[in-house]
Design an enzyme around this catalytic site. Structure first.
Site, PDB file in Angstrom:
ATOM      1  N   ASP A  14       1.063  -0.967   0.030  1.00  0.00           N
ATOM      2  CA  ASP A  14       0.025   0.035  -0.100  1.00  0.00           C
ATOM      3  C   ASP A  14       0.696   1.067  -0.072  1.00  0.00           C
ATOM      4  O   ASP A  14       1.686   1.556   1.007  1.00  0.00           O
ATOM      5  CB  ASP A  14      -0.761  -0.172   1.251  1.00  0.00           C
ATOM      6  CG  ASP A  14      -1.474   1.241   1.522  1.00  0.00           C
ATOM      7  OD1 ASP A  14      -1.545   2.117   0.667  1.00  0.00           O
ATOM      8  OD2 ASP A  14      -2.286   1.208   2.539  1.00  0.00           O
ATOM      9  N   LYS A  45       3.158  11.308  -3.880  1.00  0.00           N
ATOM     10  CA  LYS A  45       2.100  10.792  -4.464  1.00  0.00           C
ATOM     11  C   LYS A  45       0.960  11.551  -4.985  1.00  0.00           C
ATOM     12  O   LYS A  45       0.278  11.539  -6.048  1.00  0.00           O
ATOM     13  CB  LYS A  45       1.305   9.609  -3.473  1.00  0.00           C
ATOM     14  CG  LYS A  45       0.297   8.654  -4.112  1.00  0.00           C
ATOM     15  CD  LYS A  45      -0.258   7.989  -2.933  1.00  0.00           C
ATOM     16  CE  LYS A  45      -1.653   7.087  -3.182  1.00  0.00           C
ATOM     17  NZ  LYS A  45      -2.043   6.187  -2.193  1.00  0.00           N
ATOM     18  N   GLU A 101      -7.231   0.787  -4.370  1.00  0.00           N
ATOM     19  CA  GLU A 101      -6.989   0.811  -2.641  1.00  0.00           C
ATOM     20  C   GLU A 101      -8.333   0.169  -2.032  1.00  0.00           C
ATOM     21  O   GLU A 101      -8.443  -0.583  -1.279  1.00  0.00           O
ATOM     22  CB  GLU A 101      -6.611   2.000  -1.908  1.00  0.00           C
ATOM     23  CG  GLU A 101      -5.045   2.104  -2.311  1.00  0.00           C
ATOM     24  CD  GLU A 101      -4.820   3.862  -2.164  1.00  0.00           C
ATOM     25  OE1 GLU A 101      -5.555   4.619  -1.746  1.00  0.00           O
ATOM     26  OE2 GLU A 101      -3.629   4.301  -2.892  1.00  0.00           O
ATOM     27  N   ASP A 131     -12.654   5.233   2.432  1.00  0.00           N
ATOM     28  CA  ASP A 131     -11.186   5.184   2.624  1.00  0.00           C
ATOM     29  C   ASP A 131     -10.734   6.787   2.734  1.00  0.00           C
ATOM     30  O   ASP A 131     -10.509   7.116   1.797  1.00  0.00           O
ATOM     31  CB  ASP A 131     -10.432   4.482   1.570  1.00  0.00           C
ATOM     32  CG  ASP A 131      -8.984   4.384   1.750  1.00  0.00           C
ATOM     33  OD1 ASP A 131      -8.406   4.991   2.617  1.00  0.00           O
ATOM     34  OD2 ASP A 131      -8.338   3.712   1.009  1.00  0.00           O
TER      35      ASP A 131
END
Ligand code: AMP
Length: 629
Positions: free
Chosen positions: A13, A76, A181, A207
Site C-alpha cells: 500500500d 503521491k 485501494e 477510505d
C-alpha cells in the site's frame, strides 16, 4: 484465477503519508503485516537527503523539522501530474521543499544531497519508498523479493497508474498488478467476514487517508468481488485537515504576538507536527492542548482546541466527503438502504465527526471497524499477490472485477469528446469505435486520446495520440476503427486500423504524454542503484567508525590502570596508546575518509592491542577484556 508467476509476492500500500507492506503466509494460511526496522507496521512515505546520506521512512520523518527543505513527502500527490496542474501549484505553496517545472512540464523536486543540487521526479521518490518496503519484506522473509502488487487510489487516472508502475520498475520490482485501494480493502473485509458472506453483499468502502479520499461500492458473491462504482478526491485527507489546523494556529499566533510565521518553513513544519498530534488526540478527547517551544523568534506557543472548534474549521471538508459518497451510490445505481456494510479504511476515518456523518447518511447503520484501517489495503494487496502466484495453493481464490475511474474517448470534430469507454465500466475491457475522416482526400488522421467527463475534449486530460496514414484519395467519410483496450491494471492501449479494401494498419499509442520513456526508466534504475550504493557506502563507513570507536573505548578502559607517565611505559603499551591517539584523530577528522581507512585502522589497533592484553593477563592473571567486534 490465472496464476501468472512463481515465487513469493508482496502487497504494497503505497500511501501518501504512510506505506504498508504485507505478505501471504502459506504455512499459517493468513496475511502477515510486516514490521519495519523500527518495529512499526506502517512506514512514513518520507525520503530525506542530507550532506551525508539519504534517509527513507521513520528516519526521514524524524528529522523533518530540522531539515524541511530536503525532506520530501506527498510524492503521491505529484505522481503522473503536470507542474502547471492547479492542484500541483496549490500543493507547492504548502510544501517546505522546492518543486520546479522539468521537461514536458513534469514537476521535479529539488533537494540538496551531499552538497549537490538534485532534481528528482515523483516516480523516483516513490521508487525509493517502494525499495524501502521491498527491503522491509526481504528482511522479514530472509529472501529476495521481486514480485509485487501495488495499490493506487480508485480515481487514479491512466498517467498516474502508469507512473506508479514505472516507480515499481525503478525500485527493481516486477509489478504484477495495480489494484485499487478500496478494492483491496474490500478483499480484506470480505475474507475477514467470510463466514457471513452467503449470497450477495454490497459493501461500501470509505477510505479517508492522509492525502486522498476514495470510496467504492463493491459487491461480493462467493469469491467474486465486483466493483460497481468508485469515486474520490485526490486532494482530501488528513493533511488537508492538518493544514486547516495550521492556518488556525498561525492566525492565533499572529493575534497574540503580532508576528506572521507563515513564511518560515521550519516553524510551520513544527507546528504541523503538533497539529497532527492534536488532531489524533481529538478523536478520543473533547479538548486537547498544543505546545511548541520556541516556535518563532524564540517565542513559545501554547494553546488548546476543542473538538467542536476542530469540527467547525474542517466541516466543509467533511461535507465534501459525504457528497462523494452520494455520487458513488448514484453512479452504482444503488439505494443507500441496499448497502449491507460500511467499511472504514484510512487513518482519517477515525475522526468522530466523519463517522457521525456517515452513520447519519446510512440511516444509523453501524460502521464496520473490525479491520485495521491502516492495514486493510496492504492486506488485500497481499492476498491478490498470492492468488496470482503459482507456487501458493492455500490462498483464498479471489476474482476481481474493477472499474475504470474516468471516461476515455477521442477528440472528434469541433472539440467534441467522443466517449469510447464510459466511466465505471468493468475492466478488463476492449471496445472498438468506427470513425470517419472529415475532409475530402484526407491522407491521414491524428487520433487524440482523452480521459475525463467534460463534453469538450480539450477540457479533459490529454493522454496521448496516434496517427494513421495512407488513406486513398476520396470523399470525406473514409472509415477506420479505433480500439481501446484496458488491462487488469487499468492501463490503456489504443490502436487504430484502416478497414477499407482489406488494407489494415494497426498502430499502438505512441506518445504517452508525461510518461517516462524506456530510456529514462533505464537511467533512473541506474540512479536508484547509485543511491543504493551510496546508502551502503554510508552504512559501511558508519559501521566501521562505530566499531573503531567502540574498540578504542575498550582499549582505553583496559589501559586505565596503567597510571604511569608515557615515557616510563613498556614499549608495547606505548604502542597501544599511540594507536588509540591515531584512531581518535581519524574519528575526529572523518569527513573525507572512506570506510576502509577505519576498517584498516581497526585491524591495526587490534593487532597491537590483543597481544598486550594477553601478555597482561598472563602477567597479572587478569581476565581478558571483552572485545567488541
Ligand atoms: P493513511 O494514509 O491511511 O495511513 O492515514 C494517515 C492519516 O490518518 C494521517 O493524516 C493521520 O494524521 C490520520 N490519522 C491517523 N490516526 C488518526 C486518528 N486517530 N484521528 C484522526 N486522524 C488520524
Amino acid at each position: 484465477m490465472a496464476k501468472n508467476y512463481e515465487g513469493c509476492a508482496i502487497g504494497i500500500d503505497l500511501g501518501t503519508t504512510y506505506s504498508c507492506v504485507a505478505v501471504w503466509q502459506e504455512e499459517q494460511g493468513r496475511v502477515e503485516i510486516i514490521h519495519n526496522d523500527q518495529g512499526n507496521r506502517i512506514t512514513p512515505s518520507f525520503v530525506a537527503f542530507t550532506d551525508e546520506q539519504r534517509l527513507i521512512g521513520d528516519a526521514a520523518k524524524n528529522q523533518a523539522a530540522t531539515n524541511p527543505e530536503n525532506t520530501v513527502f506527498d510524492a503521491k500527490r505529484l505522481i503522473g501530474r503536470k507542474y502547471s496542474d492547479p492542484i500541483v501549484e496549490n500543493d507547492i505553496r504548502l510544501w517546505p521543499f522546492k518543486v520546479i517545472a522539468g521537461v514536458d512540464d513534469k514537476p521535479m523536486i529539488v533537494v540538496k544531497y551531499k552538497g549537490q543540487e538534485k532534481h528528482l521526479s515523483a516516480e523516483e521518490i516513490s521508487s525509493m519508498i517502494l525499495t524501502k518496503m521491498r527491503e522491509i519484506a526481504e528482511a522479514y522473509l530472509d529472501s529476495p523479493v521481486k514480485n509485487a502488487v501495488i495499490t493506487v487510489p480508485a480515481y487514479f487516472n491512466d498517467s498516474q497508474r502508469k507512473a506508479t508502475v514505472d516507480a515499481g520498475v525503478i525500485a527493481g520490482l516486477d509489478v504484477k498488478r495495480i489494484i485499487n485501494e478500496p478494492t483491496a480493502a474490500a478483499i480484506a473485509y470480505g475474507l475477514d467476514k467470510k463466514i457471513n458472506c452467503v449470497g450477495e453483499r454490497n459493501i461500501f468502502i470509505f477510505d479517508l487517508g492522509g492525502g486522498t479520499f476514495d470510496v467504492s461500492l463493491v459487491t461480493i458473491k462467493e469469491k467474486v468481488f465486483t466493483v460497481k462504482a468508485s469515486a474520490g478526491n485526490s486532494h482530501l485527507g488528513g493533511e488537508d485537515i492538518d493544514n486547516r489546523m495550521v492556518n488556525h494556529f498561525v492566525e492565533e499566533f499572529k493575534r497574540k504576538n503580532k508576528l506572521d510565521i507563515s513564511g518560515n518553513a521550519k516553524s510551520l513544519r513544527r507546528l504541523r507536527s503538533a497539529c497532527e498530534r492534536a488532531k489524533r488526540a481529538l478523536s478520543s478527547m473533547v479538548v486537547t492542548t498544543i505546545e511548541v517551544d520556541a516556535l518563532f523568534q524564540g517565542i513559545d506557543f501554547s494553546s488548546s482546541i476543542a473538538r467542536a472548534k476542530f469540527e467547525e474549521i474542517c466541516m466543509d471538508l467533511f461535507e465534501e466527503c459525504m457528497e462523494t459518497v452520494d455520487r458513488c451510490l448514484v453512479d452504482a445505481k444503488m439505494d443507500k438502504i441496499s448497502v449491507h456494510d460500511v467499511v472504514l479504511v484510512g487513518g482519517s476515518s477515525r475522526i468522530p465527526k466523519v463517522q457521525e456523518l456517515l452513520e447519519e447518511y446510512f440511516k444509523g447503520k453501524n460502521l464496520c471497524k473490525s479491520i485495521n484501517p491502516d492495514e486493510a489495503v496492504a492486506y488485500g494487496a497481499a492476498v491478490q499477490a498470492a492468488s496470482l502466484s503459482e507456487g501458493i495453493k492455500n490462498v483464498p481464490d479471489v476474482v476481481l472485477f474493477d472499474v475504470t475511474p474516468l471516461s476515455l474517448g477521442i477528440y472528434a470534430e469541433r472539440d467534441v469528446m467522443t466517449v469510447v469507454i464510459p466511466r465505471n465500466t468493468t475492466i478488463p475491457v476492449k471496445k472498438t469505435k468506427t470513425c470517419f475522416t472529415a475532409l475530402e482526400n484526407q491522407p491521414n488522421v491524428k487520433i487524440m486520446v482523452y480521459e475525463g467527463e467534460r463534453a469538450r475534449a480539450t477540457d479533459n486530460n490529454l493522454l496521448g495520440y496516434l496517427c494513421l496514414y495512407g488513406f486513398p484519395p476520396g470523399p470525406p467519410g473514409h472509415p477506420f476503427d479505433v480500439c481501446f483496450s484496458i488491462d487488469e491494471n487499468g492501463i490503456l492501449t489504443v490502436s487504430a486500423k484502416d478497414i477499407t479494401n482489406g488494407n489494415t494498419r494497426e498502430v499502438t499509442i505512441t506518445n504517452n504524454i508525461g510518461r517516462l520513456s524506456t530510456g529514462e526508466i533505464r537511467r533512473l534504475i541506474q540512479e536508484a542503484e547509485y543511491y543504493q550504493a551510496e546508502d551502503q557506502k554510508f552504512l559501511r563507513k558508519a559501521n566501521a567508525m562505530n566499531a573503531l570507536s567502540r574498540y578504542t573505548y575498550t582499549m582505553k578502559n583496559a589501559m586505565k590502570h596503567t597510571n604511569v607517565s608515557s615515557k616510563n611505559l613498556p614499549m608495547d603499551e606505548q604502542k597501544v596508546r599511540d594507536a588509540i591517539t591515531e584512531a581518535e584523530n581519524l574519528l575526529a577528522d572523518n569527513q573525507q575518509l572512506e570506510a576502509y581507512v577505519f576498517e584498516n585502522c581497526l585491524n591495526k589497533v587490534r593487532s597491537i592491542f590483543e597481544p598486550v592484553v594477553v601478555k597482561r593477563k598472563r602477567a597479572r592473571n587478569d581476565e581478558v577484556v571483552a572485545l567488541d567486534e
